[in-house]
Design an enzyme around this catalytic site. Sequence first.
Site, PDB file in Angstrom:
ATOM      1  NE  ARG A  23      42.725  36.220  38.144  1.00 43.91           N
ATOM      2  CZ  ARG A  23      43.479  36.886  39.037  1.00 43.91           C
ATOM      3  NH1 ARG A  23      43.712  36.383  40.232  1.00 43.91           N
ATOM      4  NH2 ARG A  23      43.952  38.071  38.744  1.00 43.91           N
ATOM      5  CB  SER A  32      42.017  38.572  31.682  1.00 38.85           C
ATOM      6  OG  SER A  32      42.447  39.835  32.077  1.00 38.85           O
ATOM      7  CD  GLU A  35      41.033  35.090  34.650  1.00 37.61           C
ATOM      8  OE1 GLU A  35      42.188  35.393  34.286  1.00 37.61           O
ATOM      9  OE2 GLU A  35      40.304  35.848  35.314  1.00 37.61           O
TER      10      GLU A  35
HETATM   11  C1  LIG Z   1      35.204  43.859  32.528  1.00 36.85           C
HETATM   12  C2  LIG Z   1      35.693  42.726  33.387  1.00 36.85           C
HETATM   13  C3  LIG Z   1      36.820  42.899  34.179  1.00 36.85           C
HETATM   14  C4  LIG Z   1      37.288  41.852  34.993  1.00 36.85           C
HETATM   15  N1  LIG Z   1      38.390  42.076  35.761  1.00 36.85           N
HETATM   16  C5  LIG Z   1      38.837  41.074  36.562  1.00 36.85           C
HETATM   17  C6  LIG Z   1      39.991  41.283  37.394  1.00 36.85           C
HETATM   18  O1  LIG Z   1      40.579  42.344  37.429  1.00 36.85           O
HETATM   19  N2  LIG Z   1      40.398  40.255  38.176  1.00 36.85           N
HETATM   20  C7  LIG Z   1      39.752  39.039  38.180  1.00 36.85           C
HETATM   21  O2  LIG Z   1      40.171  38.130  38.920  1.00 36.85           O
HETATM   22  N3  LIG Z   1      38.669  38.824  37.393  1.00 36.85           N
HETATM   23  C8  LIG Z   1      38.199  39.808  36.600  1.00 36.85           C
HETATM   24  N4  LIG Z   1      37.097  39.584  35.811  1.00 36.85           N
HETATM   25  C9  LIG Z   1      36.478  38.241  35.770  1.00 36.85           C
HETATM   26  C10 LIG Z   1      35.354  38.002  36.805  1.00 36.85           C
HETATM   27  O3  LIG Z   1      34.724  39.226  37.162  1.00 36.85           O
HETATM   28  C11 LIG Z   1      35.882  37.299  38.058  1.00 36.85           C
HETATM   29  O4  LIG Z   1      36.402  36.020  37.743  1.00 36.85           O
HETATM   30  C12 LIG Z   1      34.784  37.111  39.119  1.00 36.85           C
HETATM   31  O5  LIG Z   1      35.372  36.657  40.302  1.00 36.85           O
HETATM   32  C13 LIG Z   1      33.698  36.132  38.698  1.00 36.85           C
HETATM   33  O6  LIG Z   1      32.614  36.259  39.606  1.00 36.85           O
HETATM   34  P1  LIG Z   1      31.116  35.930  39.157  1.00 36.85           P
HETATM   35  O7  LIG Z   1      30.240  36.104  40.327  1.00 36.85           O
HETATM   36  O8  LIG Z   1      30.753  36.709  37.953  1.00 36.85           O
HETATM   37  O9  LIG Z   1      31.269  34.387  38.826  1.00 36.85           O
HETATM   38  P2  LIG Z   1      30.666  33.588  37.584  1.00 36.85           P
HETATM   39  O10 LIG Z   1      31.274  34.093  36.328  1.00 36.85           O
HETATM   40  O11 LIG Z   1      29.191  33.555  37.669  1.00 36.85           O
HETATM   41  O12 LIG Z   1      31.250  32.127  37.900  1.00 36.85           O
HETATM   42  C14 LIG Z   1      32.642  31.895  37.876  1.00 36.85           C
HETATM   43  C15 LIG Z   1      32.912  30.521  38.486  1.00 36.85           C
HETATM   44  O13 LIG Z   1      32.576  30.547  39.865  1.00 36.85           O
HETATM   45  C16 LIG Z   1      31.576  29.575  40.175  1.00 36.85           C
HETATM   46  N5  LIG Z   1      30.684  30.176  41.189  1.00 36.85           N
HETATM   47  C17 LIG Z   1      30.130  31.410  41.164  1.00 36.85           C
HETATM   48  N6  LIG Z   1      29.458  31.635  42.310  1.00 36.85           N
HETATM   49  C18 LIG Z   1      29.587  30.522  43.072  1.00 36.85           C
HETATM   50  C19 LIG Z   1      29.143  30.145  44.371  1.00 36.85           C
HETATM   51  N7  LIG Z   1      28.400  30.950  45.140  1.00 36.85           N
HETATM   52  N8  LIG Z   1      29.468  28.899  44.832  1.00 36.85           N
HETATM   53  C20 LIG Z   1      30.202  28.044  44.064  1.00 36.85           C
HETATM   54  N9  LIG Z   1      30.662  28.354  42.830  1.00 36.85           N
HETATM   55  C21 LIG Z   1      30.373  29.585  42.350  1.00 36.85           C
HETATM   56  C22 LIG Z   1      30.878  29.253  38.864  1.00 36.85           C
HETATM   57  O14 LIG Z   1      30.350  27.947  38.884  1.00 36.85           O
HETATM   58  C23 LIG Z   1      32.037  29.413  37.870  1.00 36.85           C
HETATM   59  O15 LIG Z   1      32.812  28.241  37.815  1.00 36.85           O
HETATM   60  C24 LIG Z   1      36.597  40.614  35.002  1.00 36.85           C
HETATM   61  C25 LIG Z   1      35.459  40.445  34.211  1.00 36.85           C
HETATM   62  C26 LIG Z   1      34.999  41.479  33.410  1.00 36.85           C
HETATM   63  C27 LIG Z   1      33.761  41.289  32.603  1.00 36.85           C
END
Ligand SMILES: Cc1cc2nc3c(=O)[nH]c(=O)nc-3n(C[C@H](O)[C@H](O)[C@H](O)COP(=O)(O)OP(=O)(O)OC[C@H]3O[C@@H](n4cnc5c(N)ncnc54)[C@H](O)[C@@H]3O)c2cc1C
Length: 302
Positions: A176, A226, A296
């Site tokens: 992560r 999580s 996280e």
């Molecule tokens: C129901 C559910 C299940 C999940 N299961 C998992 C799982 O199994 N495994 C897991 O690892 N995660 C899981 N997650 C968490 C999440 O989906 C992941 O961490 C995912 O990678 C976040 O992506 P996002 O686009 O939503 O990022 P965001 O939440 O929008 O941002 C997360 C971070 O990334 C940065 N960021 C986003 N896009 C960019 C970019 N283009 N350039 C630079 N920085 C950027 C943001 O500034 C922030 O710090 C889950 C979430 C939910 C709601």
Amino acid sequence: MNIDFVHKLKEHITEGVVLEHEPMGRHTTFQVGGPADLFVEPGSREELRYVVEEARQAQVPFFVVGNGSNLLVSDDGFRGMILHIGKKLSHISSRGTVIEADAGVSLSRIAREAFDKSLTGMEFAAGIPGSLGGAVVMNAGAYGSEMKDVLTEVDVLTGQGRFMTISAKDLDLSYRHSCVEEKGYIVLGARMCLCRGDQHLIRDRMNELALARRQKQPLAYPSAGSTFKRPEGHFAGRLIQDAGLKGYTVGGAQVSEKHSGFVINRGGAEADEIAFLIRQVQKKVYRQSGVKLEPEVRFIGF
Ligand SMILES: Cc1cc2nc3c(=O)[nH]c(=O)nc-3n(C[C@H](O)[C@H](O)[C@H](O)COP(=O)(O)OP(=O)(O)OC[C@H]3O[C@@H](n4cnc5c(N)ncnc54)[C@H](O)[C@@H]3O)c2cc1C
């Protein structure tokens, strides 16, 4: 907010979107969060570079958001600009065993592309509700696989406004974690190298993982997945349960009864309630087990 800056962006951004006072509850899977002063979704890489350069010159703080699935945004919102990398930067293509996608493409879309082309390696990601950009930053992973296993190269915009392609090996990808934010990069897109596979087996694995998620995770409620990182040698959910916190509730926020590792919005939760609950869980688990739980979920605007 600097009025000249807002006017400039509204004039210049023609492919993308510029919104003022945009409620962040619309852009996070927790479905909470007050207004961002400015919410900009660039329509191209060039527009993104322009927006970032102008923000620097005008000294407007900004925060990059993908699908908002790992964020808790304050009830007061965000003072500055939210830079949303979304559907407008979401081209995807594949050649041989390599899939190339923009940062705004969802992981589920990439997993579908892999399935369509009989490529194995992305099954783990089908149920993670993030964008590719967020997945690179977080080194998202599940069920024994992570982005690190498939990423080869990542396109970024540097803090100096340069477009650059970086080998995934140089992103310090670990559990992560990546160095994307420390370096001040914005992820624009990436290439993933997969292996040829059997489409039936790929589908079976995706179905198996989707079923495991439905059975174990509280998918009926808004959350950010999580809430805590997995502490070395432990499971966060188990520690929380052992501290007697399963179902622990603060207003609309609750430690899920289905999976103690998830904090959920039972309906109408405020960000403050979720944040308070998270801090209480950290305190009580530490008191009970001596283990420090590290969120996280990213806190924005607190
Ligand atoms: C129901 C559910 C299940 C999940 N299961 C998992 C799982 O199994 N495994 C897991 O690892 N995660 C899981 N997650 C968490 C999440 O989906 C992941 O961490 C995912 O990678 C976040 O992506 P996002 O686009 O939503 O990022 P965001 O939440 O929008 O941002 C997360 C971070 O990334 C940065 N960021 C986003 N896009 C960019 C970019 N283009 N350039 C630079 N920085 C950027 C943001 O500034 C922030 O710090 C889950 C979430 C939910 C709601």
